[in-house]
Design a protein around this motif. Sequence first.
Motif, short mmCIF file in Angstrom:
data_model
loop_
_atom_site.label_atom_id
_atom_site.label_comp_id
_atom_site.label_asym_id
_atom_site.label_seq_id
_atom_site.Cartn_x
_atom_site.Cartn_y
_atom_site.Cartn_z
N ALA A 76 0.83 -1.20 0.00
CA ALA A 76 0.00 0.00 0.00
C ALA A 76 0.87 1.25 0.00
N ARG A 77 2.00 1.21 0.68
CA ARG A 77 2.89 2.39 0.72
C ARG A 77 3.45 2.71 -0.65
N LEU A 78 3.80 1.68 -1.42
CA LEU A 78 4.26 1.91 -2.79
C LEU A 78 3.13 2.44 -3.65
N ALA A 79 1.93 1.89 -3.48
CA ALA A 79 0.77 2.39 -4.22
C ALA A 79 0.55 3.87 -3.93
N ASP A 80 0.66 4.26 -2.66
CA ASP A 80 0.48 5.66 -2.29
C ASP A 80 1.52 6.55 -2.96
N LEU A 107 -4.90 -5.22 -0.53
CA LEU A 107 -4.10 -4.33 -1.38
C LEU A 107 -4.85 -3.98 -2.65
N ALA A 108 -5.55 -4.93 -3.23
CA ALA A 108 -6.33 -4.65 -4.44
C ALA A 108 -7.40 -3.60 -4.16
N GLU A 109 -8.06 -3.70 -3.03
CA GLU A 109 -9.07 -2.70 -2.66
C GLU A 109 -8.42 -1.33 -2.50
N HIS A 110 -7.27 -1.29 -1.88
CA HIS A 110 -6.56 -0.02 -1.68
C HIS A 110 -6.24 0.62 -3.03
N VAL A 111 -5.74 -0.17 -3.95
CA VAL A 111 -5.36 0.36 -5.26
C VAL A 111 -6.56 0.86 -6.04
N MET A 136 -7.97 4.39 -5.76
CA MET A 136 -7.12 5.50 -6.20
C MET A 136 -7.40 5.80 -7.68
N GLY A 137 -7.82 6.98 -7.96
CA GLY A 137 -8.08 7.33 -9.35
C GLY A 137 -6.84 7.42 -10.20
N GLU A 138 -5.68 7.55 -9.55
CA GLU A 138 -4.43 7.70 -10.30
C GLU A 138 -3.87 6.37 -10.78
N LEU A 139 -4.33 5.27 -10.21
CA LEU A 139 -3.83 3.94 -10.57
C LEU A 139 -4.96 3.11 -11.16
N ASP A 160 -14.05 -9.76 -7.73
CA ASP A 160 -14.31 -8.41 -7.22
C ASP A 160 -13.78 -7.32 -8.14
N HIS A 161 -12.82 -7.68 -9.00
CA HIS A 161 -12.18 -6.69 -9.88
C HIS A 161 -12.11 -7.29 -11.29
N PRO A 162 -13.23 -7.33 -12.00
CA PRO A 162 -13.26 -8.03 -13.29
C PRO A 162 -12.33 -7.46 -14.36
N ASN A 163 -11.91 -6.22 -14.21
CA ASN A 163 -11.00 -5.63 -15.19
C ASN A 163 -9.54 -5.98 -14.93
N ALA A 164 -9.27 -6.61 -13.80
CA ALA A 164 -7.89 -7.00 -13.46
C ALA A 164 -7.61 -8.38 -14.03
N ALA A 165 -7.59 -8.47 -15.36
CA ALA A 165 -7.56 -9.77 -16.03
C ALA A 165 -6.16 -10.22 -16.46
#
Length: 236
Positions: free
Chosen positions: A105-109, A153-157, A160-163, A195-200
């Motif tokens: 999460a820190r790297l995502a931030d 971590l997936a939920e955290h990402v 974020m609109g930037e990622l 939960d994240h269908p676009n993460a294919a």
Amino acid sequence: MTGRKAELAANLAEVEARIAAACRAAGRARDEVKLIAVTKTFPASDVALLAELGVTDVGENRDQDAGPKAAEVPGLRWHMVGRLQRNKARSVIGWAHEVQSLDSARLADALAKAVRAAQDAQIRDEPLDVLIQVSLDDDPERGGCPLGDLGALAEHVTHMGELRLRGLMAVAPLGADPSAAFERLARAGEALRKDHPNAADVSAGMSHDLEQAITHGSTCVRVGTALLGGRGLASP
């Protein structure tokens, strides 16, 4: 055709044949698997030759090498595939179209903050595509998010609109059966997509194990040695 270009052309043809054969064996279409040429330690001149041969995606492990190469060989899609420190986030978004090694999460931030600054400065207008690197061996030295922490971590990402979360990346454990590891990765990918269908996307498989990765659903193989050889020159 120069000697080096002929060598790269022959290597590329062999890698393409391996990918095609693995896809056939798995009952998959060849266009389901992207080839990323990993050019770490090799000069920009090799990247340019690969581009002339039709390669469109290039992976780098080190930010300090990738930036100059990307500037010298424009028009390609560049992927950060190595471990990334947070203090390199601003530099990496200057050249990378995708970061495949997001593992905390820190790297995502840090990446989101860098993207936001670039957007505010009107240097960038698109979010950054990211893959979450998962650990298949729980070795902290090799990086990766533990499978048990993947959902959080997936939920955290995704908040974020930037990622833009595109999927998962992994490296097979050293000295272990890659098929078993890639099967676990495939199950993790299936769970993520509920939960994240676009993460294919599933980035798995390198020079020595790309066949096993494709068998278990990899959509992206990262090939260095089989394309460029075992020893590289220092990057300019």
